[in-house]
Design a protein around this motif. Structure first.
Motif, PDB file in Angstrom:
ATOM      1  N   SER A  88     -53.151 -10.114 -12.808  1.00 40.66           N
ATOM      2  CA  SER A  88     -54.028  -8.810 -12.956  1.00 40.66           C
ATOM      3  C   SER A  88     -53.205  -8.004 -11.658  1.00 40.66           C
ATOM      4  O   SER A  88     -53.062  -8.569 -10.697  1.00 40.66           O
ATOM      5  N   VAL A 120     -41.170 -14.003 -11.437  1.00 34.37           N
ATOM      6  CA  VAL A 120     -41.858 -13.252 -10.250  1.00 34.37           C
ATOM      7  C   VAL A 120     -42.012 -14.150  -9.118  1.00 34.37           C
ATOM      8  O   VAL A 120     -42.828 -15.101  -8.970  1.00 34.37           O
ATOM      9  N   MET A 129     -46.339 -13.406 -13.382  1.00 39.54           N
ATOM     10  CA  MET A 129     -46.616 -13.955 -11.869  1.00 39.54           C
ATOM     11  C   MET A 129     -47.504 -15.281 -12.006  1.00 39.54           C
ATOM     12  O   MET A 129     -48.665 -15.244 -12.553  1.00 39.54           O
TER      13      MET A 129
HETATM   14  O1  PXL Z   1     -44.111  -6.495 -10.827  1.00 36.82           O
HETATM   15  C1  PXL Z   1     -44.372  -7.830 -10.501  1.00 36.82           C
HETATM   16  C2  PXL Z   1     -45.645  -8.124 -10.415  1.00 36.82           C
HETATM   17  C3  PXL Z   1     -46.195  -8.993 -11.568  1.00 36.82           C
HETATM   18  N1  PXL Z   1     -47.347  -9.343 -11.775  1.00 36.82           N
HETATM   19  C4  PXL Z   1     -48.337  -8.756 -10.698  1.00 36.82           C
HETATM   20  C5  PXL Z   1     -48.072  -7.986  -9.732  1.00 36.82           C
HETATM   21  C6  PXL Z   1     -46.930  -7.671  -9.617  1.00 36.82           C
HETATM   22  C7  PXL Z   1     -46.274  -6.627  -8.513  1.00 36.82           C
HETATM   23  O2  PXL Z   1     -47.094  -5.988  -8.001  1.00 36.82           O
HETATM   24  O3  PXL Z   1     -49.117  -7.793  -8.627  1.00 36.82           O
HETATM   25  C8  PXL Z   1     -49.837  -9.365 -11.029  1.00 36.82           C
END
Ligand code: PXL
Length: 274
Positions: free
Chosen positions: A14, A111, A84
């Motif tokens: 998130s 990521v 991420m």
């Molecule tokens: O944009 C890459 C990204 C992906 N996922 C999450 C993020 C970010 C960048 O801040 O916070 C959770």
């Protein structure tokens, strides 16, 4: 009568402002007509009091496993996007949980580092991602920094070097059961008037270009791009068509970007019209 829309699944973090992460993924799925299912790996909260630094909280690995069990037990999912992950323990539980079933496509947005993490922890995470998740990907979408890191290159300053990076990353994917694709994104940072993406399928290189919209990076572009590929694959598109549509979605979303008090604007997924 119940309906059976295309199902798109995302395992991601998130990002609390709504600009990136799973919020951007689910909005993209909806805009493209795919039913979104999401598993949360971590929570990132930018700090307005501290130069918008990233405050990062991982979700407990067992809770991640539980979410994947709930999602895959409920729906017949066969296309997944991975965003991420953030810690080696998260990489490990996601890799092991996803291995419990076959996937038609695994779209990996690699990521790598997130500000606010310990550099040592981030290195561990990079290594775990490279060893445990990268080989599973059928499509991987590194940006310039991620391409440099995954390809082990000091610099990428031209389209030719971006192609070389894509080739080196492709060599790290598992022996293909079907074709696998590296989509290396030049974005705003690669010098030149166009935003250039290089697609390499192990044999052929395709270069996609669209005029840059300003020189500023826009938050959520990478998430939206990989999510749009995922939604299109869920709908039955092949990878080259999915990538082309994703580039149009991101271009439209950056043209209509959302103003924010963060140092960057964010993508408006709602602007895209097929
Ligand atoms: O944009 C890459 C990204 C992906 N996922 C999450 C993020 C970010 C960048 O801040 O916070 C959770």
């Amino acid at each position: 009568m119940p309906s059976t829309p295309p199902l798109a699944y995302v395992v991601a973090g998130s990002e609390a402002t709504g600009g990136a992460g799973i919020q951007a993924d689910l909005k993209t799925f909806q805009q493209l007509g795919a039913y979104g299912v999401g598993t949360l790996t971590c929570i990132v909260s930018f700090d307005p009091q501290n130069d918008w630094g990233h405050r990062f909280v991982p979700v407990d690995p067992q809770v991640i496993a539980d979410q994947i069990e709930a999602a895959t037990g409920t729906h017949d999912l066969d296309v997944v996007k991975i965003g991420m992950l953030g810690t080696p323990a998260t990489v490990d539980v996601v890799a092991r949980s996803l291995a419990a079933q076959p996937w038609r496509h695994v779209v990996l947005d690699p990521v790598l580092i997130c500000k606010g993490q310990e550099p040592g922890a981030a290195l561990d995470t990079d290594t775990a991602l490279r060893e445990q998740v990268l080989p599973l990907a059928t499509v991987v979408t590194p940006n310039l920094f991620e391409a440099r890191t995954l390809a082990g290159m000091d610099r990428i300053g031209s389209v030719e070097e971006l192609v070389e990076a894509a080739r080196r990353i492709h060599a790290q994917l598992d022996t293909p059961a079907g074709p696998r694709y590296v989509v290396a994104k030049g974005g705003a940072e690669l010098p030149g008037p166009d935003a250039v993406d290089v697609v390499f399928d192990g044999q052929e290189v395709t270069v996609l270009s669209a005029p840059k919209i300003g020189e500023e990076r826009v938050s959520g572009a990478g998430c939206t791009f990989a999510a749009a590929i995922t939604a299109e694959l869920a709908k039955g598109a092949d990878v080259p068509d999915a990538v082309r549509t994703a580039k149009d979605v991101v271009t439209a979303g950056i043209e209509a970007r959302v103003a924010a008090r963060t140092p960057f604007d964010t993508v408006w997924q709602g602007a895209y019209r097929p």
